[in-house]
Every structure is written in C-alpha cells, then in structure tokens.
Design a protein around this motif. Structure first.
Motif, PDB file in Angstrom:
ATOM      1  N   ASP A 171       0.828  -1.214   0.000  1.00 52.75           N
ATOM      2  CA  ASP A 171       0.000   0.000   0.000  1.00 52.75           C
ATOM      3  C   ASP A 171       0.856   1.256   0.000  1.00 52.75           C
ATOM      4  N   SER A 172       2.155   1.083   0.131  1.00 45.02           N
ATOM      5  CA  SER A 172       3.056   2.232   0.060  1.00 45.02           C
ATOM      6  C   SER A 172       2.926   2.863  -1.314  1.00 45.02           C
ATOM      7  N   ALA A 173       2.589   4.136  -1.323  1.00 46.70           N
ATOM      8  CA  ALA A 173       2.285   4.788  -2.600  1.00 46.70           C
ATOM      9  C   ALA A 173       2.076   6.274  -2.388  1.00 46.70           C
ATOM     10  N   LEU A 174       1.968   6.967  -3.512  1.00 50.50           N
ATOM     11  CA  LEU A 174       1.511   8.346  -3.505  1.00 50.50           C
ATOM     12  C   LEU A 174       0.015   8.303  -3.776  1.00 50.50           C
ATOM     13  N   TYR A 175      -0.766   8.912  -2.912  1.00 48.26           N
ATOM     14  CA  TYR A 175      -2.215   8.954  -3.086  1.00 48.26           C
ATOM     15  C   TYR A 175      -2.601  10.364  -3.517  1.00 48.26           C
ATOM     16  N   LEU A 176      -3.175  10.435  -4.712  1.00 42.28           N
ATOM     17  CA  LEU A 176      -3.540  11.714  -5.297  1.00 42.28           C
ATOM     18  C   LEU A 176      -5.038  11.925  -5.229  1.00 42.28           C
ATOM     19  N   CYS A 177      -5.409  13.117  -4.858  1.00 45.87           N
ATOM     20  CA  CYS A 177      -6.819  13.510  -4.858  1.00 45.87           C
ATOM     21  C   CYS A 177      -7.019  14.517  -5.989  1.00 45.87           C
ATOM     22  N   ALA A 178      -8.183  14.462  -6.597  1.00 48.12           N
ATOM     23  CA  ALA A 178      -8.514  15.387  -7.672  1.00 48.12           C
ATOM     24  C   ALA A 178      -9.925  15.904  -7.486  1.00 48.12           C
ATOM     25  N   SER A 179     -10.183  17.088  -7.986  1.00 40.22           N
ATOM     26  CA  SER A 179     -11.548  17.613  -7.892  1.00 40.22           C
ATOM     27  C   SER A 179     -11.949  18.289  -9.193  1.00 40.22           C
ATOM     28  N   SER A 180     -13.243  18.347  -9.405  1.00 40.72           N
ATOM     29  CA  SER A 180     -13.796  19.098 -10.524  1.00 40.72           C
ATOM     30  C   SER A 180     -15.098  19.724 -10.068  1.00 40.72           C
ATOM     31  N   LYS A 181     -15.597  20.624 -10.889  1.00 40.79           N
ATOM     32  CA  LYS A 181     -16.760  21.402 -10.473  1.00 40.79           C
ATOM     33  C   LYS A 181     -17.940  20.511 -10.148  1.00 40.79           C
ATOM     34  N   ASP A 182     -18.287  19.636 -11.105  1.00 41.54           N
ATOM     35  CA  ASP A 182     -19.433  18.774 -10.840  1.00 41.54           C
ATOM     36  C   ASP A 182     -19.365  17.477 -11.623  1.00 41.54           C
ATOM     37  N   ALA A 183     -18.153  17.114 -12.064  1.00 38.83           N
ATOM     38  CA  ALA A 183     -17.922  15.867 -12.793  1.00 38.83           C
ATOM     39  C   ALA A 183     -18.642  15.831 -14.130  1.00 38.83           C
ATOM     40  N   SER A 184     -19.151  16.982 -14.592  1.00 39.32           N
ATOM     41  CA  SER A 184     -19.762  16.985 -15.917  1.00 39.32           C
ATOM     42  C   SER A 184     -18.714  16.690 -16.970  1.00 39.32           C
ATOM     43  N   TYR A 185     -19.166  16.051 -17.974  1.00 37.51           N
ATOM     44  CA  TYR A 185     -18.278  15.696 -19.066  1.00 37.51           C
ATOM     45  C   TYR A 185     -17.654  16.965 -19.638  1.00 37.51           C
ATOM     46  N   GLY A 186     -16.349  17.036 -19.592  1.00 39.80           N
ATOM     47  CA  GLY A 186     -15.680  18.202 -20.125  1.00 39.80           C
ATOM     48  C   GLY A 186     -15.097  19.115 -19.076  1.00 39.80           C
ATOM     49  N   ASN A 187     -15.523  18.965 -17.820  1.00 40.80           N
ATOM     50  CA  ASN A 187     -14.937  19.804 -16.776  1.00 40.80           C
ATOM     51  C   ASN A 187     -13.485  19.442 -16.545  1.00 40.80           C
ATOM     52  N   THR A 188     -12.692  20.444 -16.272  1.00 42.80           N
ATOM     53  CA  THR A 188     -11.280  20.194 -15.997  1.00 42.80           C
ATOM     54  C   THR A 188     -11.127  19.571 -14.618  1.00 42.80           C
ATOM     55  N   ILE A 189     -10.254  18.586 -14.539  1.00 41.87           N
ATOM     56  CA  ILE A 189      -9.962  17.908 -13.280  1.00 41.87           C
ATOM     57  C   ILE A 189      -8.642  18.435 -12.759  1.00 41.87           C
ATOM     58  N   TYR A 190      -8.640  18.887 -11.527  1.00 45.46           N
ATOM     59  CA  TYR A 190      -7.454  19.447 -10.899  1.00 45.46           C
ATOM     60  C   TYR A 190      -6.957  18.498  -9.808  1.00 45.46           C
ATOM     61  N   PHE A 191      -5.639  18.351  -9.751  1.00 48.75           N
ATOM     62  CA  PHE A 191      -5.033  17.434  -8.789  1.00 48.75           C
ATOM     63  C   PHE A 191      -4.326  18.162  -7.653  1.00 48.75           C
TER      64      PHE A 191
END
Lengths: 117, 114
Positions: B85-105
C-alpha cells in the motif's frame, strides 16, 4: 475496459528543439476526452492539453499541440521550443462519458522527458 | 483561489495499522476522486464522490474506503495496511464531474508502510 499505452518510457530533447511523445488507446466508445498531464518532481499533476474525441481539429496550447488520429486511436503530444521547465513525467489519460459524467481517468504508464541544455 | 489540498503530505505507518487521508477540493468543486500511484502499477483509480455519494469505484480490495462530507471534503481510509500500500495517493476535484470539466489534482499524500 479502456487501456492507454505509452510506448516510450523515456525521451530526451535538446533545449529549443521539438519532441513528440506517443500515446495509443483502446476503446469501443465514440465520444470521450483525451488528456496529457505533466507531473514534475513536486508530483502535482498539471493539465497540459485536452482533446474531445468528436472534435476533428487538433488541440493547441501555446508550445504544446496534439496529433489526434481517432481511427488509429493515437494521441501524440508535440512540444515545440522545449524549455528546461518542460522536464517531467508526461501521462496520457482517457476519460469516458461514464454515467453522464465521471472523473475516472485511465492513465498510461508515463514518459519521462529530459531536456538537455 | 486555493488548489486541491491534501493532508498529511507524508506519513509512515506500520503494517497492520490503518490510515486516513484527507482532501479539500477547490472551493466550489463538488466532485472528488482518488488515485493511487506506484512505480509498478502506475496511476490507478480508487473511487470518486459527488454530493456525498460514491459514483464509481476502482478495482481495489475492501480495505480501501472513502467518504465525502457535505462541504465536499473527502477522506479515504486504508485498513490493515500492507507493504504494497506504500504509494503516492492523489486527490482530484472538478466542479461537478460533468463531461468536459477540468480535473485538478493535489500534490498527494506519500504513504510509506513499514
């Protein structure tokens, strides 16, 4: 299931020269997004450029452009006038319109780009 | 505007323990997703949440779980930690997961299991 393949584990380029990173993918879907992300040593994934599958015109963002060949399922990234700051891992990623909207990205294994001064 | 914030940035745990990682999305973003990055497996999707509901889940064992709160902040939990389980865990967010929204990490949380 979709897969993304980056066949070049490492690439190098001289500063100010042009380099092309390759990416192929496999999908049965007709509409989707493709992305190139850059991951510098800080490890934060930074969006470089994106392409929607139904748009035939290749995307361009300043020195970065793509060559999108939908029939061949190919999506390469061209970096022009390479700069030292471009050195990073580059990931190709696929995003489908799953359930009307999903953040799920399928990533390739990455290409490590070295820029030589 | 603040980006995606992940805490803690670095942590070391012992095999068998559990760990909780936190993610605060960009203000106004309601969709959050998590990825695991390892040298061997690369970047793998764990799960995503929208409005406190899990929308999608990757192929990980049940030891991996997550949740999202009403303020869109998210946590992921790994129980009975294994060395793998040793790893880098990345979280990402977007405005509302609509198709085409940019995902930021975010910059990720480095987990080392010893």
């Amino acid at each position: 299931a979709q897969t993304v393949t980056q066949s070049q584990p490492e690439m190098s380029v001289q500063e100010a020269e042009t380099v092309t990173l390759s990416c192929t993918y496999d999908t049965s879907e007709s509409d989707y997004y493709l992305f190139w992300y850059k991951q510098p040593p800080s490890r934060q994934m930074i969006l470089v450029i994106r392409q929607e599958a139904y748009k035939q015109q290749n995307a361009t963002e300043n020195r970065f452009s793509v060559n999108f060949q939908k029939a061949a399922k190919s999506f390469s990234l061209k970096i022009s006038d390479s700069q030292l700051g471009d050195a990073a891992m580059y990931f190709c990623a696929y995003r489908s319109d799953f359930q009307g909207g999903s953040e799920k990205l399928v990533f390739g294994k990455g290409t490590k780009l070295t820029v030589n001064p | 505007k603040a980006g995606v914030t992940q805490t803690p940035r670095y942590l070391i745990k012992t095999r068998g323990q559990q760990v909780t990682l936190s993610c605060s999305p960009i203000s106004g973003h309601r969709s959050v997703s998590w990825y695991q990055q390892t040298p061997g497996q690369g970047l793998q999707f764990l799960f995503e949440y929208f409005s406190e509901t899990q929308r999608n889940k990757g192929n990980f064992p049940g030891r991996f779980s997550g949740r999202q709160f009403s303020n869109s902040r998210s946590e992921m939990n790994v129980s009975t930690l294994e060395l793998g389980d040793s790893a880098l865990y990345l979280c990402a967010s977007s405005k509302d997961a609509s198709y085409g929204n940019t995902i930021y990490f975010g910059e990720g949380s480095w987990l080392t299991v010893v």
